[in-house]
Each structure stands twice: as C-alpha cells, then as structure tokens.
Design a protein around this motif. Structure first.
Motif, PDB file in Angstrom:
ATOM      1  N   PHE A 284       0.812  -1.217   0.000  1.00 53.13           N
ATOM      2  CA  PHE A 284       0.000   0.000   0.000  1.00 53.13           C
ATOM      3  C   PHE A 284       0.847   1.270   0.000  1.00 53.13           C
TER       4      PHE A 284
ATOM      5  N   LEU B 148      -5.300  -6.625   6.575  1.00 53.44           N
ATOM      6  CA  LEU B 148      -5.186  -6.057   5.230  1.00 53.44           C
ATOM      7  C   LEU B 148      -5.156  -7.106   4.124  1.00 53.44           C
TER       8      LEU B 148
ATOM      9  N   PRO C 119      -7.367  -9.156   2.882  1.00 55.39           N
ATOM     10  CA  PRO C 119      -8.459  -9.146   1.897  1.00 55.39           C
ATOM     11  C   PRO C 119      -8.304  -8.089   0.810  1.00 55.39           C
ATOM     12  N   HIS C 120      -7.450  -7.080   1.053  1.00 60.01           N
ATOM     13  CA  HIS C 120      -7.304  -5.985   0.087  1.00 60.01           C
ATOM     14  C   HIS C 120      -6.072  -6.154  -0.819  1.00 60.01           C
TER      15      HIS C 120
ATOM     16  N   ASP D 295      -6.782  -6.429  -4.634  1.00 61.85           N
ATOM     17  CA  ASP D 295      -7.314  -5.194  -5.229  1.00 61.85           C
ATOM     18  C   ASP D 295      -6.190  -4.215  -5.564  1.00 61.85           C
ATOM     19  N   VAL D 296      -5.195  -4.148  -4.703  1.00 62.03           N
ATOM     20  CA  VAL D 296      -4.096  -3.197  -4.891  1.00 62.03           C
ATOM     21  C   VAL D 296      -3.081  -3.736  -5.902  1.00 62.03           C
TER      22      VAL D 296
END
Length: 265
Positions: free
Chosen positions: A171, A257, A259-260, A263-264
């Motif tokens: 991130f 984090l 689960p994300h 997406d990233v």
C-alpha cells in the motif's frame, strides 16, 4: 486464535513451503554461470575487504584478546542473514502478485520462503565461521550448540518484521526505501564494528534495546565469550518481549489487510 492460525498455516503447508523454496533458488540463480555461489560471493568479498583493511592495513588490535577479524565476523554474519532475509521477504508478496490473486494460496508463506532461503545460505556461513576459528586455532566447544537457539530467535524476529514490511509495501511503495535507510542506520547502531564498552555505561541500555544487539552478542557469546544465553537474565526477557510484540503486530496487520491485497496488486 487468529495469531496461531497463521503460524499453523506455515506448519501445515510445509510441503508447499519446501517446493516454493526450491523454486525460489532456481529462479534466482538459474542461467548464471556460478549459480548459487553468487549468494556467497558478495558477503565473502566484503569480509575479505574488511579483513585486509582492518587486520592487514590498520593492524587492528585484538578485542578482548581475540583477533579482531573473528570478533567482527561473529557480528557481520548474522547481520548479513537478517538484512538479506528482511529485504527479500519485504518484496515477496509484491513480486508474486499473481499468486496472491489465487483464492486458495496461502500468501503468508511468501515471506517465510525468502527467510528460509536466506537461512540456508547463512548456515553455510556458519560453517565458514567455524573454519575461520579453526584456522586461528580455536576449536568448537559445547557453547556452540546455542547457535540453534539464536538462529531460532533471529528467524522469529525477522519473520515478525517481514509480515509488517511485506504488508505495508503493498500500500506504500516508499517502504522499500525507508527500510533500506533503517537497515543502514541499524548496521552502524549495532555493535558490529565497535564494542559496547565505547559507550558510557549509563547509555548502554539504549543500544541493548536493539534486538540485533542481542543476536550479535549471542553469536559472540557462543564463539568467543563462552556464555550461555540463560546467563543474560533480563536481556532475554527484553528481546522476546519486543519480538513477540512485533510478531503479534505483524500477524494482526497482515490478517487485517490481507483481503485488500488482490485489489491493490
């Protein structure tokens, strides 16, 4: 419960972990003429340079009646492992983004793959360390057994940190550069080239708060000072207190984090 589940995933998927480690070695060194030897060449050259500069050039005085080069490598070898393992584990998830998007894949294995790969290389350097001591006339003894303990302690500490850094870098791309600066500062802040005795006694506790001080001194206790780790008293408690907090923080951050990630990436 969630903390133990992540650790159990690594144990239960040990066969997959081993396959990933073998693949990692093949990918990293496939196609080069010297192959896996490249993992040892740069650290070995670094040690040779330091040996020539400090032992031959500056004729450094022995530290606590031990040749300076032996005292030095006892601190440098564990740092080589820590730095290499943490750097590679930090980017392990980003570098394997295609695996993250597979629902059934255990992403938590990726940092451990890099750490164990670096551990194999480090074990070879431990044999080099024994050889160097033999060359200087120092035989292995019973105290050397506690290297297994310090290896375990260093692996736990590195794994906890890698969960934090490998999660954050997904991130925040700047984490890689920040980590490089922290490691550079940490190298010189850890008594690898210099002795703790150079610091006034009332300030030595600041250096002792550094978990890598515990590991470096542990290697020297095993090879040079002949002290058992349980003789260190509160230093043991301090190291494991920090390590456990880092591991729990890393696992918590990773699980929150996870689960994300897809997406990233």
């Amino acid at each position: 419960m969630r903390y133990s589940k992540l650790l159990l995933d690594i144990v239960n998927n040990r066969r997959l972990l081993w396959e990933l480690i073998k693949k990692n070695f093949k990918t990293k060194y496939l196609g080069s003429y010297l192959g896996i030897l490249w993992a040892f060449i740069q650290p070995a050259i670094t040690v040779l340079i330091f040996w020539f500069v400090f032992q031959v050039g500056f004729k450094s005085m022995p530290v606590d009646n031990f040749p300076f080069i032996l005292w030095l490598v006892c601190g440098m070898f564990p740092w080589f492992f820590f730095s290499d393992a943490l750097n590679s584990a930090t980017t392990s998830i980003v570098d394997n983004g295609y695996l993250v998007k597979k629902v059934v894949f255990r992403v938590s294995l990726l940092p451990m793959v890099q750490i164990i790969s670096a551990l194999f290389v480090h074990v070879v350097f431990i044999f080099v360390l024994f050889f160097m001591f033999l060359v200087y006339g120092y035989m292995p003894n019973l105290y050397s057994i506690q290297l297994f303990y310090y290896l375990f302690a260093l692996t736990c500490f590195t794994f906890g940190l890698s969960l934090i850094t490998s999660t954050l870098i997904i991130f925040l791309k700047d984490v890689g550069q920040i980590l490089a600066m922290i490691l550079q500062f940490g190298f010189w802040a850890t008594p690898i080239f210099w002795s703790l005795k150079l610091i006034p006694e009332q300030y030595q506790w600041i250096i002792k708060c550094n978990p890598m001080f515990y590991i470096v001194e542990g290697y020297r206790n095993a090879f040079i000072y002949h002290k058992w780790f349980w003789e260190l008293g509160y230093t043991n408690i301090g190291f494991w207190f920090v390590t456990i907090i880092i591991m729990f923080s890393g696992i918590s951050l990773f699980k929150k984090l996870r689960p994300h990630f897809a997406d990233v990436l």
